[in-house]
Design an enzyme around this catalytic site. Structure first.
Site, mmCIF file in Angstrom:
data_model
loop_
_atom_site.group_PDB
_atom_site.id
_atom_site.type_symbol
_atom_site.label_atom_id
_atom_site.label_comp_id
_atom_site.label_asym_id
_atom_site.label_seq_id
_atom_site.Cartn_x
_atom_site.Cartn_y
_atom_site.Cartn_z
ATOM 1 N N TYR A 15 -33.621 -25.174 16.810
ATOM 2 C CA TYR A 15 -32.509 -25.972 16.298
ATOM 3 C C TYR A 15 -33.040 -27.169 15.493
ATOM 4 C CZ TYR A 15 -28.402 -28.961 16.177
ATOM 5 O OH TYR A 15 -27.371 -29.781 15.754
ATOM 6 N N ASP A 39 -20.022 -33.851 16.664
ATOM 7 C CA ASP A 39 -21.135 -34.627 16.101
ATOM 8 C C ASP A 39 -20.617 -35.598 15.066
ATOM 9 O OD1 ASP A 39 -23.484 -35.617 15.004
ATOM 10 O OD2 ASP A 39 -24.397 -33.650 14.702
ATOM 11 N N ASP A 99 -28.734 -35.188 21.800
ATOM 12 C CA ASP A 99 -27.830 -34.041 21.809
ATOM 13 C C ASP A 99 -27.749 -33.476 23.214
ATOM 14 O OD1 ASP A 99 -27.614 -34.398 19.092
ATOM 15 O OD2 ASP A 99 -28.311 -32.386 18.557
#
Length: 124
Positions: A15, A39, A99
């Protein structure tokens, strides 16, 4: 059988690499079909393939470097911090979001929530 921590870590590493230098299709390949992305946290949740494609498509072609900094994996979920440096002309924009992701049994991302705010963007 649930995804192993090693499988999840591999997805996270991919990612970060693909957000920095991959194509939209390469990034989206890491997500499960019904995945959601928030996000940053507090904005609208993107929950359709079209919305995810639009969001990640904005990164394609940018000159960026991504570095994974810290990863914690537990119970099919992970929290990690990475640094993304984007070069635009003579300036660098550096963001280090945290994240939080959940994963399916194949280590595909099912949810992604990015914790960062405008004050976290450093311009140099």
């Amino acid at each position: 059988m649930a995804a192993s921590p090693e499988m999840i870590r591999h997805t996270i590493e991919q990612y970060v690499a693909r957000v920095a230098n991959g194509t939209t299709d390469e990034i989206l390949d890491l997500f499960a079909e019904s995945a959601t992305v928030e996000d940053p946290v507090g904005t609208d949740v993107r929950s359709t393939p079209e919305a995810l494609r639009e969001f990640y498509g904005a990164l394609e072609g940018l000159e960026q470097v991504g570095t994974l900094q810290t990863v914690r994996i537990a119970g099919g979920q992970a929290a990690f911090q990475f640094e993304l440096i984007t070069k635009a002309g003579e300036q660098n924009f550096t963001l280090s979001p945290i994240d939080v992701m959940t994963f399916d049994d194949d280590a595909k991302i099912t949810t992604m929530r990015a914790f960062w705010g405008n004050d976290d963007m450093v311009v140099s």
